[in-house]
Scaffold this motif. Structure first.
Motif, PDB file in Angstrom:
ATOM      1  N   UNK A 400       2.994 -13.979  -6.545  1.00  0.00           N
ATOM      2  CA  UNK A 400       2.577 -12.713  -5.930  1.00  0.00           C
ATOM      3  C   UNK A 400       3.602 -12.195  -4.929  1.00  0.00           C
ATOM      4  N   UNK A 401       4.443 -13.066  -4.422  1.00  0.00           N
ATOM      5  CA  UNK A 401       5.434 -12.633  -3.441  1.00  0.00           C
ATOM      6  C   UNK A 401       6.472 -11.685  -4.037  1.00  0.00           C
ATOM      7  N   UNK A 402       6.602 -11.682  -5.372  1.00  0.00           N
ATOM      8  CA  UNK A 402       7.540 -10.740  -5.991  1.00  0.00           C
ATOM      9  C   UNK A 402       7.059  -9.309  -5.764  1.00  0.00           C
ATOM     10  N   UNK A 403       5.733  -9.120  -5.722  1.00  0.00           N
ATOM     11  CA  UNK A 403       5.181  -7.787  -5.437  1.00  0.00           C
ATOM     12  C   UNK A 403       5.423  -7.410  -3.972  1.00  0.00           C
ATOM     13  N   UNK A 404       5.275  -8.391  -3.092  1.00  0.00           N
ATOM     14  CA  UNK A 404       5.534  -8.143  -1.665  1.00  0.00           C
ATOM     15  C   UNK A 404       6.989  -7.733  -1.465  1.00  0.00           C
ATOM     16  N   UNK A 405       7.898  -8.425  -2.166  1.00  0.00           N
ATOM     17  CA  UNK A 405       9.315  -8.081  -2.070  1.00  0.00           C
ATOM     18  C   UNK A 405       9.568  -6.658  -2.560  1.00  0.00           C
ATOM     19  N   UNK A 406       8.914  -6.280  -3.652  1.00  0.00           N
ATOM     20  CA  UNK A 406       9.093  -4.932  -4.203  1.00  0.00           C
ATOM     21  C   UNK A 406       8.645  -3.871  -3.204  1.00  0.00           C
ATOM     22  N   UNK A 407       7.505  -4.111  -2.548  1.00  0.00           N
ATOM     23  CA  UNK A 407       7.001  -3.156  -1.550  1.00  0.00           C
ATOM     24  C   UNK A 407       7.987  -3.021  -0.394  1.00  0.00           C
ATOM     25  N   UNK A 408       8.516  -4.141   0.074  1.00  0.00           N
ATOM     26  CA  UNK A 408       9.480  -4.106   1.181  1.00  0.00           C
ATOM     27  C   UNK A 408      10.711  -3.286   0.812  1.00  0.00           C
ATOM     28  N   UNK A 423       1.631   1.140  -7.197  1.00  0.00           N
ATOM     29  CA  UNK A 423       0.351   0.534  -6.819  1.00  0.00           C
ATOM     30  C   UNK A 423      -0.795   1.083  -7.655  1.00  0.00           C
ATOM     31  N   UNK A 424      -0.857   2.393  -7.792  1.00  0.00           N
ATOM     32  CA  UNK A 424      -1.971   3.003  -8.536  1.00  0.00           C
ATOM     33  C   UNK A 424      -1.904   2.684 -10.027  1.00  0.00           C
ATOM     34  N   UNK A 425      -0.694   2.503 -10.570  1.00  0.00           N
ATOM     35  CA  UNK A 425      -0.545   2.188 -11.995  1.00  0.00           C
ATOM     36  C   UNK A 425      -0.567   0.690 -12.275  1.00  0.00           C
ATOM     37  N   UNK A 426      -0.872  -0.108 -11.256  1.00  0.00           N
ATOM     38  CA  UNK A 426      -1.019  -1.570 -11.372  1.00  0.00           C
ATOM     39  C   UNK A 426       0.268  -2.272 -11.813  1.00  0.00           C
ATOM     40  N   UNK A 427       1.420  -1.616 -11.586  1.00  0.00           N
ATOM     41  CA  UNK A 427       2.678  -2.345 -11.767  1.00  0.00           C
ATOM     42  C   UNK A 427       2.755  -3.442 -10.716  1.00  0.00           C
ATOM     43  N   UNK A 428       2.281  -3.107  -9.521  1.00  0.00           N
ATOM     44  CA  UNK A 428       2.100  -4.089  -8.453  1.00  0.00           C
ATOM     45  C   UNK A 428       0.646  -4.538  -8.488  1.00  0.00           C
ATOM     46  N   UNK A 429       0.420  -5.794  -8.809  1.00  0.00           N
ATOM     47  CA  UNK A 429      -0.936  -6.309  -8.966  1.00  0.00           C
ATOM     48  C   UNK A 429      -1.616  -6.450  -7.599  1.00  0.00           C
ATOM     49  N   UNK A 430      -2.909  -6.095  -7.512  1.00  0.00           N
ATOM     50  CA  UNK A 430      -3.631  -6.196  -6.234  1.00  0.00           C
ATOM     51  C   UNK A 430      -3.799  -7.649  -5.792  1.00  0.00           C
TER      52      UNK A 430
END
Length: 544
Positions: A400-408, A423-430
């Protein structure tokens, strides 16, 4: 050709069957359990027999191709021009055509022998070995080795021609004195200065041995994966090659990780990096499905141990030979005597599969390049996006940290619109971690912070959602949410302390009033008296 059975009780041989054939010469290897009988004026017509526990399997007759020249219109094939090898469980016969300067490949199937291409040769003298399912063609005159991987359709070499290097050997300290003397005398005559590569006293033994009769040494060939990698320019093909290696899986794995890091840091085209990532993800997915992504355990090495009470002869008879595959081709039996002896040796080097999991790609590739590529976050985000696409296509899980890195990275470059779409298209998983990072990055953008709040609510993380609302000053909304969802883990003092710290006495008065309505007997608690007193002391004009 006479076939004898060994009678261990009488310590003798018993004639079982005789097969008559015109034979000029023959070749046989224990590894393939295959004998080829050459006949004809040019010795290019062959009858083949494979020995198995079920008996002798006869192969269809076939002829080999031989080029002609003006000076030699009918060249004669010799036994030294043929080599039987096993690669990826497939049996091949390699034929040296000296007139055409080609090495022809013939593959044995159950009901046919098919020529499968030719390899160029650059030396009048050559020999072959097989190491880790790779075909090593020794160009003896040039004193180099050309490596081929027959798994791929291309007949191009794996790398540039490489030299054969001497690495020496170590003497065991536990050896007996007699053995030590033999080794010492041998070692004294095999110093680095005395070794002559590809001298006449060498005999190449398939699959991976060289008998040095001059120095009285038996050499074992090992692959130098680092040298092969350094001499290869096609990174995608190199990764595919390394992912097929088994004998030095850990070394292959480390090289793959290094290549993945390097092509990102070198800012290679995104399409090239995407291809490399697809290779690694696909290889991991396949290894998981095939059950090979696991450490080699001790029981694997002892699985071939002869059963108690079985005689050596019966055990050898039970395990003998390669059998013709029931479907299409001739394969080696996995229970051969040689495999028993090399199991312990392979166990040390073959600790795991060379496949790389998505978590390892995150930890050892993306994490290591993140800090160095912050200023080029757009490029790195594009690579991560392709990585997530490849993971999704193979239905794999990712750290899940790969999503955190993407947001940063997106927030650093102020690409908030893309962050919202991701986020809305679920490319970044909740997830909870992702929601907190959205809240943190949302300090620069209200819409992004709202995405974080919405994610906490969707994940039913009530306590965290209420705490975030209070932190943002939405005290009454947080109170109503706590009442609606019956959240008992939130203390009433949290609302009061936050309102008082904000110096907004109207909010403090409103919260005291709502808590008095929602919680029976709240006006009798110490919290009420404390904050009611603070409210009166601060502003006597506010009525509760």
């Amino acid at each position: 050709m006479d076939l004898f059975a060994c009678d261990s009780m009488l310590n003798s041989l018993r004639l079982v069957e005789t097969k008559k054939a015109n034979v000029n010469w023959y070749i046989y290897t224990h590894e393939t359990r295959l004998v080829l009988l050459a006949s004809g004026l040019q010795c290019k017509t062959f009858n083949g027999f494979q020995l198995s526990t079920a008996g002798v399997v006869r192969l269809p007759r076939f002829e080999m191709t031989m080029a002609r020249s003006e000076s030699n219109s009918k060249p004669i094939l010799s036994a030294g021009d043929l080599h039987l090898v096993t690669v990826y469980g497939r049996i091949y016969c390699l034929q040296v055509d000296r007139e055409a300067m080609l090495l022809h490949l013939y593959r044995f199937y159950r009901d046919a022998v098919v020529q499968q291409g030719s390899l160029p040769i650059y030396s009048s003298k050559l020999s072959v070995n097989v190491v880790d399912n790779l075909l090593l063609v020794h160009q003896i005159d040039a004193k180099v080795v050309i490596i081929y991987d027959l798994f791929v359709d291309s007949r191009a070499p794996v790398s540039a021609p490489l030299p054969l290097l001497w690495r020496g050997y170590q003497v065991s300290e536990t050896s007996s004195q007699a053995v030590n003397k033999e080794i010492e005398s041998s070692e004294s005559s095999t110093s680095n200065e005395n070794i002559v590569m590809y001298e006449d006293g060498w005999t190449f033994l398939v699959p991976d041995l060289i008998l040095d009769q001059t120095n009285k040494v038996l050499w074992k060939i090992h692959l130098d994966l680092e040298a092969i990698s350094a001499s290869s320019s096609d990174r995608t093909s190199l990764l595919e090659f390394l992912q097929r290696r088994k004998l030095e899986a850990n070394k292959a794995k480390q090289l793959c990780l290094g290549i993945a890091r390097a092509i990102i840091l070198e800012r290679r085209p995104a399409t090239q990096v995407t291809q490399a990532i697809d290779v690694l993800v696909t290889a991991y997915s396949y290894s998981v499905k095939a059950g090979t992504y696991k450490e080699i355990k001790n029981e694997n090495a002892t699985a071939s141990t002869p059963t108690p009470g079985a005689s050596p002869d019966s055990e050898r008879h039970r395990q003998s030979g390669s059998n013709i595959d029931e479907e299409v081709e001739m394969n080696l039996s996995s229970g051969s005597q040689e495999n028993m002896f090399c199991a312990d040796e392979q166990q040390e080097s073959q600790l795991s599969s060379p496949a790389i999991s998505p978590d390892e790609l995150y930890k050892f590739v993306f994490t290591s390049v993140e800090e160095m590529m912050v200023e080029e976050s757009e490029y790195l985000v594009a690579i991560i996006t392709e990585f997530l696409r490849s993971i999704s296509a193979e239905k794999l899980k990712v750290d899940l940290n790969i999503y955190v890195m993407t947001i940063k990275l997106l927030a650093y470059s102020k690409r908030f619109a893309e962050l919202s779409l991701f986020t809305t298209n679920k490319i970044i998983e909740p997830s909870k971690e992702v929601a907190f990072q959205l809240l943190d990055s949302g300090r620069q953008n209200i819409r992004v912070r709202k995405l974080g709040l919405d994610m906490l609510r969707q994940l039913s993380l009530h306590h965290d959602y209420i705490s975030s609302l209070v932190q943002d000053g939405y005290y009454l909304e947080a109170l109503r949410y706590a009442q609606k969802h019956k959240v008992t883990s939130v203390r009433s003092s949290m609302f009061l302390e936050a309102a008082f710290a904000s110096n907004d006495m109207q909010h403090l008065a409103a919260i005291l009033r709502v808590l008095s309505e929602l919680i029976p007997g709240f006006k009798e608690t110490s919290e009420y008296y404390t904050f009611y007193g603070l409210l009166n002391d601060t502003s006597s004009s506010v009525a509760v």
